[in-house]
Motif scaffolding. Sequence first.
Motif, PDB file in Angstrom:
ATOM      1  N   ALA A 187      17.327  13.863  99.953  1.00 52.45           N
ATOM      2  CA  ALA A 187      17.058  15.236  99.547  1.00 52.45           C
ATOM      3  C   ALA A 187      18.357  16.019  99.697  1.00 52.45           C
ATOM      4  N   PHE A 188      18.348  17.202  99.201  1.00 58.82           N
ATOM      5  CA  PHE A 188      19.522  18.029  99.350  1.00 58.82           C
ATOM      6  C   PHE A 188      19.549  18.644 100.742  1.00 58.82           C
ATOM      7  N   GLY A 189      20.552  19.349 101.002  1.00 60.54           N
ATOM      8  CA  GLY A 189      20.674  19.955 102.312  1.00 60.54           C
ATOM      9  C   GLY A 189      21.444  19.030 103.221  1.00 60.54           C
ATOM     10  N   ARG A 190      22.069  19.536 104.203  1.00 61.62           N
ATOM     11  CA  ARG A 190      22.837  18.780 105.168  1.00 61.62           C
ATOM     12  C   ARG A 190      23.812  17.838 104.450  1.00 61.62           C
ATOM     13  N   SER A 191      24.306  18.329 103.335  1.00 62.49           N
ATOM     14  CA  SER A 191      25.059  17.429 102.484  1.00 62.49           C
ATOM     15  C   SER A 191      26.458  17.160 102.994  1.00 62.49           C
ATOM     16  N   ASP A 192      26.938  17.992 103.859  1.00 64.55           N
ATOM     17  CA  ASP A 192      28.297  17.786 104.328  1.00 64.55           C
ATOM     18  C   ASP A 192      28.333  17.219 105.736  1.00 64.55           C
ATOM     19  N   LEU A 193      27.342  16.430 106.057  1.00 64.47           N
ATOM     20  CA  LEU A 193      27.284  15.857 107.401  1.00 64.47           C
ATOM     21  C   LEU A 193      28.542  15.043 107.716  1.00 64.47           C
ATOM     22  N   VAL A 194      28.986  14.243 106.775  1.00 65.63           N
ATOM     23  CA  VAL A 194      30.178  13.445 107.081  1.00 65.63           C
ATOM     24  C   VAL A 194      31.411  14.330 107.244  1.00 65.63           C
ATOM     25  N   ALA A 195      31.464  15.410 106.473  1.00 70.13           N
ATOM     26  CA  ALA A 195      32.602  16.321 106.611  1.00 70.13           C
ATOM     27  C   ALA A 195      32.574  17.008 107.975  1.00 70.13           C
ATOM     28  N   VAL A 196      31.366  17.358 108.393  1.00 67.83           N
ATOM     29  CA  VAL A 196      31.204  18.006 109.697  1.00 67.83           C
ATOM     30  C   VAL A 196      31.611  17.053 110.819  1.00 67.83           C
ATOM     31  N   LEU A 197      31.182  15.812 110.666  1.00 66.76           N
ATOM     32  CA  LEU A 197      31.434  14.844 111.735  1.00 66.76           C
ATOM     33  C   LEU A 197      32.896  14.399 111.777  1.00 66.76           C
ATOM     34  N   ARG A 198      33.571  14.512 110.661  1.00 66.96           N
ATOM     35  CA  ARG A 198      34.945  14.013 110.597  1.00 66.96           C
ATOM     36  C   ARG A 198      35.851  14.562 111.697  1.00 66.96           C
ATOM     37  N   GLU A 199      35.924  15.890 111.780  1.00 68.17           N
ATOM     38  CA  GLU A 199      36.846  16.488 112.744  1.00 68.17           C
ATOM     39  C   GLU A 199      36.423  16.189 114.176  1.00 68.17           C
ATOM     40  N   LYS A 205      44.508   7.739 108.518  1.00 64.25           N
ATOM     41  CA  LYS A 205      44.209   7.820 107.092  1.00 64.25           C
ATOM     42  C   LYS A 205      42.716   8.114 106.953  1.00 64.25           C
ATOM     43  N   VAL A 206      42.423   9.203 106.300  1.00 63.70           N
ATOM     44  CA  VAL A 206      41.030   9.594 106.139  1.00 63.70           C
ATOM     45  C   VAL A 206      40.686   9.614 104.653  1.00 63.70           C
ATOM     46  N   THR A 207      39.622   8.946 104.287  1.00 69.00           N
ATOM     47  CA  THR A 207      39.175   8.914 102.898  1.00 69.00           C
ATOM     48  C   THR A 207      37.712   9.343 102.869  1.00 69.00           C
ATOM     49  N   MET A 208      37.423  10.329 102.069  1.00 65.91           N
ATOM     50  CA  MET A 208      36.055  10.812 101.990  1.00 65.91           C
ATOM     51  C   MET A 208      35.610  10.766 100.534  1.00 65.91           C
ATOM     52  N   GLU A 209      34.410  10.260 100.316  1.00 67.85           N
ATOM     53  CA  GLU A 209      33.865  10.223  98.966  1.00 67.85           C
ATOM     54  C   GLU A 209      32.479  10.807  99.009  1.00 67.85           C
ATOM     55  N   ARG A 210      32.184  11.646  98.046  1.00 66.54           N
ATOM     56  CA  ARG A 210      30.876  12.277  98.038  1.00 66.54           C
ATOM     57  C   ARG A 210      30.151  11.911  96.754  1.00 66.54           C
ATOM     58  N   GLY A 211      29.079  11.167  96.903  1.00 68.80           N
ATOM     59  CA  GLY A 211      28.268  10.812  95.746  1.00 68.80           C
ATOM     60  C   GLY A 211      26.957  11.556  95.790  1.00 68.80           C
ATOM     61  N   ASP A 212      26.144  11.369  94.760  1.00 66.99           N
ATOM     62  CA  ASP A 212      24.864  12.070  94.712  1.00 66.99           C
ATOM     63  C   ASP A 212      23.952  11.643  95.851  1.00 66.99           C
ATOM     64  N   ALA A 213      23.934  10.354  96.116  1.00 62.65           N
ATOM     65  CA  ALA A 213      22.986   9.847  97.110  1.00 62.65           C
ATOM     66  C   ALA A 213      23.666   9.436  98.406  1.00 62.65           C
ATOM     67  N   VAL A 214      24.922   9.085  98.304  1.00 60.24           N
ATOM     68  CA  VAL A 214      25.620   8.586  99.490  1.00 60.24           C
ATOM     69  C   VAL A 214      26.992   9.240  99.595  1.00 60.24           C
ATOM     70  N   SER A 215      27.283   9.740 100.761  1.00 57.27           N
ATOM     71  CA  SER A 215      28.636  10.213 101.047  1.00 57.27           C
ATOM     72  C   SER A 215      29.248   9.265 102.056  1.00 57.27           C
ATOM     73  N   THR A 216      30.500   8.973 101.881  1.00 58.86           N
ATOM     74  CA  THR A 216      31.143   8.067 102.823  1.00 58.86           C
ATOM     75  C   THR A 216      32.427   8.678 103.358  1.00 58.86           C
TER      76      THR A 216
END
Lengths: 87, 87
Positions: A30-42, A60-71
Amino acid sequence: MNLLSFLSRRGTAPVARERLQILLAHERVAFGRSDLVAVLREEILAVIAKHVAIDKEKVKVTMERGDAVSTLEIDVELPKAVRRAVA
Amino acid sequence: MNLLSFLSRRGTAPVARERLQILLAHERVAFGRSDLVAVLREEILAVIAKHVAIDKEKVKVTMERGDAVSTLEIDVELPKAVRRAVA
Protein backbone atom coordinates in the motif's frame (compact mmCIF):
# COMPACT_ATOMS: atom_id res chain seq x y z
CA MET A 1 23.47 -19.43 -3.07
CA ASN A 2 21.90 -16.05 -3.56
CA LEU A 3 23.68 -14.40 -0.71
CA LEU A 4 27.03 -15.36 -2.12
CA SER A 5 26.07 -14.12 -5.53
CA PHE A 6 25.05 -10.85 -3.94
CA LEU A 7 28.43 -10.62 -2.32
CA SER A 8 30.37 -11.54 -5.40
CA ARG A 9 28.41 -9.75 -8.04
CA ARG A 10 30.84 -6.90 -8.26
CA GLY A 11 33.19 -9.37 -9.83
CA THR A 12 36.26 -7.93 -8.24
CA ALA A 13 39.28 -10.09 -7.68
CA PRO A 14 39.87 -10.97 -4.06
CA VAL A 15 41.39 -7.95 -2.37
CA ALA A 16 42.48 -7.81 1.23
CA ARG A 17 39.87 -5.34 2.33
CA GLU A 18 37.48 -5.64 5.16
CA ARG A 19 34.03 -4.52 4.35
CA LEU A 20 30.46 -4.38 5.45
CA GLN A 21 27.59 -4.61 3.05
CA ILE A 22 24.02 -3.88 3.93
CA LEU A 23 21.05 -4.45 1.73
CA LEU A 24 17.60 -3.20 2.66
CA ALA A 25 14.48 -4.05 0.74
CA HIS A 26 11.10 -2.61 1.58
CA GLU A 27 8.18 -4.38 -0.02
CA ARG A 28 5.04 -2.34 -0.02
CA VAL A 29 1.49 -3.41 -0.60
CA ALA A 30 0.00 0.00 0.00
CA PHE A 31 1.08 3.57 -0.15
CA GLY A 32 2.34 5.45 2.79
CA ARG A 33 5.57 4.97 4.68
CA SER A 34 7.15 4.97 1.29
CA ASP A 35 10.44 6.42 2.31
CA LEU A 36 11.24 3.92 5.00
CA VAL A 37 14.54 2.97 3.43
CA ALA A 38 15.47 6.63 3.05
CA VAL A 39 14.62 7.23 6.69
CA LEU A 40 16.62 4.24 7.82
CA ARG A 41 19.63 5.07 5.69
CA GLU A 42 21.09 7.85 7.81
CA GLU A 43 20.30 6.10 11.06
CA ILE A 44 21.91 2.86 10.02
CA LEU A 45 24.99 4.73 8.81
CA ALA A 46 25.10 6.46 12.20
CA VAL A 47 24.85 3.11 13.99
CA ILE A 48 27.76 1.75 11.97
CA ALA A 49 29.81 4.88 12.59
CA LYS A 50 29.40 4.39 16.32
CA HIS A 51 31.29 1.11 16.08
CA VAL A 52 33.80 1.57 13.31
CA ALA A 53 35.64 4.60 12.06
CA ILE A 54 34.08 5.19 8.66
CA ASP A 55 35.82 7.15 5.97
CA LYS A 56 32.95 8.82 4.13
CA GLU A 57 34.76 8.34 0.86
CA LYS A 58 34.70 4.62 1.44
CA VAL A 59 30.95 4.43 1.74
CA LYS A 60 28.87 3.70 -1.32
CA VAL A 61 25.14 4.09 -1.03
CA THR A 62 22.73 3.07 -3.77
CA MET A 63 19.02 3.60 -3.42
CA GLU A 64 16.35 2.50 -5.86
CA ARG A 65 12.69 3.22 -5.52
CA GLY A 66 10.21 1.07 -7.37
CA ASP A 67 6.44 0.91 -7.21
CA ALA A 68 6.37 -2.14 -5.00
CA VAL A 69 9.89 -2.46 -3.70
CA SER A 70 12.44 0.09 -2.61
CA THR A 71 15.98 -1.01 -2.05
CA LEU A 72 18.95 0.49 -0.35
CA GLU A 73 22.45 -0.85 -0.60
CA ILE A 74 25.26 0.35 1.62
CA ASP A 75 28.79 -0.78 0.97
CA VAL A 76 31.37 0.27 3.50
CA GLU A 77 35.06 -0.39 3.24
CA LEU A 78 36.30 -0.69 6.78
CA PRO A 79 39.62 0.58 8.02
CA LYS A 80 42.21 -2.08 8.54
CA ALA A 81 41.75 -3.93 11.78
CA VAL A 82 44.72 -4.87 13.88
CA ARG A 83 46.18 -7.60 11.77
CA ARG A 84 47.38 -10.89 13.00
CA ALA A 85 49.00 -13.52 10.89
CA VAL A 86 46.50 -14.59 8.30
CA ALA A 87 47.29 -17.27 5.78
CA MET B 1 19.03 -9.95 -10.87
CA ASN B 2 20.50 -11.09 -7.61
CA LEU B 3 18.56 -8.69 -5.47
CA LEU B 4 15.29 -9.95 -6.84
CA SER B 5 16.32 -13.54 -6.32
CA PHE B 6 17.20 -12.65 -2.75
CA LEU B 7 13.76 -11.20 -2.31
CA SER B 8 11.94 -14.06 -3.91
CA ARG B 9 13.91 -16.99 -2.67
CA ARG B 10 11.41 -17.89 0.00
CA GLY B 11 9.21 -18.97 -2.84
CA THR B 12 6.04 -17.78 -1.20
CA ALA B 13 3.09 -16.85 -3.34
CA PRO B 14 2.41 -13.15 -3.44
CA VAL B 15 0.74 -12.21 -0.20
CA ALA B 16 -0.46 -8.76 0.67
CA ARG B 17 2.04 -8.16 3.40
CA GLU B 18 4.35 -5.28 3.78
CA ARG B 19 7.79 -6.18 4.84
CA LEU B 20 11.30 -5.01 5.33
CA GLN B 21 14.26 -7.22 4.71
CA ILE B 22 17.77 -6.39 5.76
CA LEU B 23 20.85 -8.32 4.85
CA LEU B 24 24.22 -7.56 6.41
CA ALA B 25 27.43 -9.17 5.30
CA HIS B 26 30.72 -8.54 7.00
CA GLU B 27 33.77 -9.66 5.05
CA ARG B 28 36.85 -9.99 7.16
CA VAL B 29 40.45 -10.24 6.12
CA ALA B 30 41.81 -10.34 9.64
CA PHE B 31 40.65 -11.33 13.03
CA GLY B 32 39.19 -8.91 15.49
CA ARG B 33 35.91 -7.05 15.33
CA SER B 34 34.40 -10.38 14.54
CA ASP B 35 31.04 -9.73 16.03
CA LEU B 36 30.23 -6.60 14.10
CA VAL B 37 27.03 -8.03 12.72
CA ALA B 38 25.98 -9.21 16.17
CA VAL B 39 26.67 -5.75 17.56
CA LEU B 40 24.73 -4.08 14.80
CA ARG B 41 21.79 -6.44 15.03
CA GLU B 42 20.17 -5.00 18.14
CA GLU B 43 20.87 -1.43 17.16
CA ILE B 44 19.41 -1.82 13.71
CA LEU B 45 16.33 -3.47 15.15
CA ALA B 46 16.03 -0.54 17.55
CA VAL B 47 16.31 1.91 14.66
CA ILE B 48 13.53 0.14 12.79
CA ALA B 49 11.36 0.00 15.90
CA LYS B 50 11.64 3.78 16.21
CA HIS B 51 9.85 4.18 12.90
CA VAL B 52 7.45 1.29 12.66
CA ALA B 53 5.57 -0.64 15.30
CA ILE B 54 7.26 -4.02 15.22
CA ASP B 55 5.57 -7.13 16.50
CA LYS B 56 8.45 -9.20 17.84
CA GLU B 57 6.80 -12.35 16.61
CA LYS B 58 6.94 -10.99 13.10
CA VAL B 59 10.69 -10.52 13.14
CA LYS B 60 12.91 -13.28 11.85
CA VAL B 61 16.62 -12.96 12.45
CA THR B 62 19.15 -15.35 10.96
CA MET B 63 22.83 -15.00 11.69
CA GLU B 64 25.62 -17.05 10.20
CA ARG B 65 29.24 -16.77 11.12
CA GLY B 66 31.86 -18.04 8.73
CA ASP B 67 35.62 -17.74 8.77
CA ALA B 68 35.70 -14.92 6.28
CA VAL B 69 32.14 -13.69 6.09
CA SER B 70 29.47 -13.25 8.70
CA THR B 71 25.96 -12.58 7.63
CA LEU B 72 22.86 -11.34 9.32
CA GLU B 73 19.43 -11.41 7.82
CA ILE B 74 16.50 -9.59 9.34
CA ASP B 75 13.04 -10.09 7.96
CA VAL B 76 10.30 -7.93 9.43
CA GLU B 77 6.66 -8.17 8.58
CA LEU B 78 5.28 -4.71 8.99
CA PRO B 79 1.88 -3.89 10.36
CA LYS B 80 -0.63 -2.87 7.75
CA ALA B 81 -0.25 0.68 6.68
CA VAL B 82 -3.24 2.87 6.09
CA ARG B 83 -4.56 1.39 2.88
CA ARG B 84 -5.63 3.28 -0.12
CA ALA B 85 -7.03 1.79 -3.25
CA VAL B 86 -4.35 -0.38 -4.76
CA ALA B 87 -4.86 -2.16 -8.04
